[in-house]
Design a protein around this motif. Structure first.
Motif, PDB file in Angstrom:
ATOM      1  N   LEU A  15       0.824  -1.207   0.000  1.00 26.58           N
ATOM      2  CA  LEU A  15       0.000   0.000   0.000  1.00 26.58           C
ATOM      3  C   LEU A  15       0.861   1.260   0.000  1.00 26.58           C
ATOM      4  O   LEU A  15       0.536   2.236  -0.671  1.00 26.58           O
ATOM      5  CB  LEU A  15      -0.949   0.008   1.198  1.00 26.58           C
ATOM      6  CG  LEU A  15      -2.110  -0.970   1.125  1.00 26.58           C
ATOM      7  CD1 LEU A  15      -2.921  -0.929   2.417  1.00 26.58           C
ATOM      8  CD2 LEU A  15      -2.993  -0.681  -0.074  1.00 26.58           C
ATOM      9  N   LYS A  16       1.965   1.229   0.742  1.00 27.23           N
ATOM     10  CA  LYS A  16       2.859   2.391   0.771  1.00 27.23           C
ATOM     11  C   LYS A  16       3.470   2.621  -0.609  1.00 27.23           C
ATOM     12  O   LYS A  16       3.528   3.759  -1.083  1.00 27.23           O
ATOM     13  CB  LYS A  16       3.951   2.190   1.814  1.00 27.23           C
ATOM     14  CG  LYS A  16       4.838   3.382   1.990  1.00 27.23           C
ATOM     15  CD  LYS A  16       5.834   3.190   3.108  1.00 27.23           C
ATOM     16  CE  LYS A  16       6.691   4.429   3.264  1.00 27.23           C
ATOM     17  NZ  LYS A  16       7.625   4.313   4.357  1.00 27.23           N
TER      18      LYS A  16
ATOM     19  N   ALA B 231       1.222   6.499  -6.895  1.00 28.82           N
ATOM     20  CA  ALA B 231       0.031   7.284  -7.236  1.00 28.82           C
ATOM     21  C   ALA B 231       0.313   8.776  -7.093  1.00 28.82           C
ATOM     22  O   ALA B 231      -0.065   9.568  -7.957  1.00 28.82           O
ATOM     23  CB  ALA B 231      -1.141   6.872  -6.352  1.00 28.82           C
ATOM     24  N   ARG B 232       0.983   9.161  -5.996  1.00 32.19           N
ATOM     25  CA  ARG B 232       1.300  10.580  -5.795  1.00 32.19           C
ATOM     26  C   ARG B 232       2.183  11.084  -6.930  1.00 32.19           C
ATOM     27  O   ARG B 232       1.975  12.181  -7.455  1.00 32.19           O
ATOM     28  CB  ARG B 232       1.979  10.785  -4.442  1.00 32.19           C
ATOM     29  CG  ARG B 232       2.302  12.244  -4.164  1.00 32.19           C
ATOM     30  CD  ARG B 232       2.876  12.474  -2.782  1.00 32.19           C
ATOM     31  NE  ARG B 232       4.030  11.636  -2.540  1.00 32.19           N
ATOM     32  CZ  ARG B 232       4.167  10.876  -1.444  1.00 32.19           C
ATOM     33  NH1 ARG B 232       3.260  10.849  -0.520  1.00 32.19           N
ATOM     34  NH2 ARG B 232       5.245  10.149  -1.292  1.00 32.19           N
TER      35      ARG B 232
ATOM     36  N   GLY C 194       0.931  14.205 -13.787  1.00 37.54           N
ATOM     37  CA  GLY C 194      -0.235  14.513 -14.604  1.00 37.54           C
ATOM     38  C   GLY C 194      -0.628  15.977 -14.508  1.00 37.54           C
ATOM     39  O   GLY C 194      -1.019  16.592 -15.512  1.00 37.54           O
ATOM     40  N   ALA C 195      -0.529  16.548 -13.308  1.00 40.75           N
ATOM     41  CA  ALA C 195      -0.845  17.971 -13.143  1.00 40.75           C
ATOM     42  C   ALA C 195       0.146  18.840 -13.907  1.00 40.75           C
ATOM     43  O   ALA C 195      -0.236  19.828 -14.550  1.00 40.75           O
ATOM     44  CB  ALA C 195      -0.846  18.335 -11.663  1.00 40.75           C
TER      45      ALA C 195
END
Length: 82
Positions: free
Chosen positions: A27-28, A34-35, A41-42
């Motif tokens: 998960l980490k 993801a971050r 993407g931004a």
């Protein structure tokens, strides 16, 4: 072996305590990835909004300078923290 309706199909449940560390680590890793992709993407969205190739390059330089300034700031804070 027949099952009673509604019975869980596994007769011997798996001990999840030994898998918790692996699940937490996964998960980490997923959160870090993801971050990264959301941030990238931004930045890409901002670059794609630029009206010309020169504006894209100028925006990329601004992002580069901003990221470098943040890195210097965080590194300095970590040095001070010991």
């Amino acid at each position: 072996m027949s099952r009673v309706p509604g019975q869980w199909p596994i007769s011997e449940p798996v001990d999840t305590a030994e898998n918790d560390d692996q699940g937490a680590a996964h998960l980490k890793l997923v959160a870090v990835q993801a971050r990264f992709h959301v941030t990238l993407g931004a930045i890409r969205a901002d670059l794609e909004e630029q009206p010309s190739p020169m504006a894209v390059l100028n925006a990329a330089r601004r992002w580069n300078y901003a990221i470098t300034a943040l890195a210097d700031e965080v590194a300095s804070a970590l040095k001070k923290a010991g």
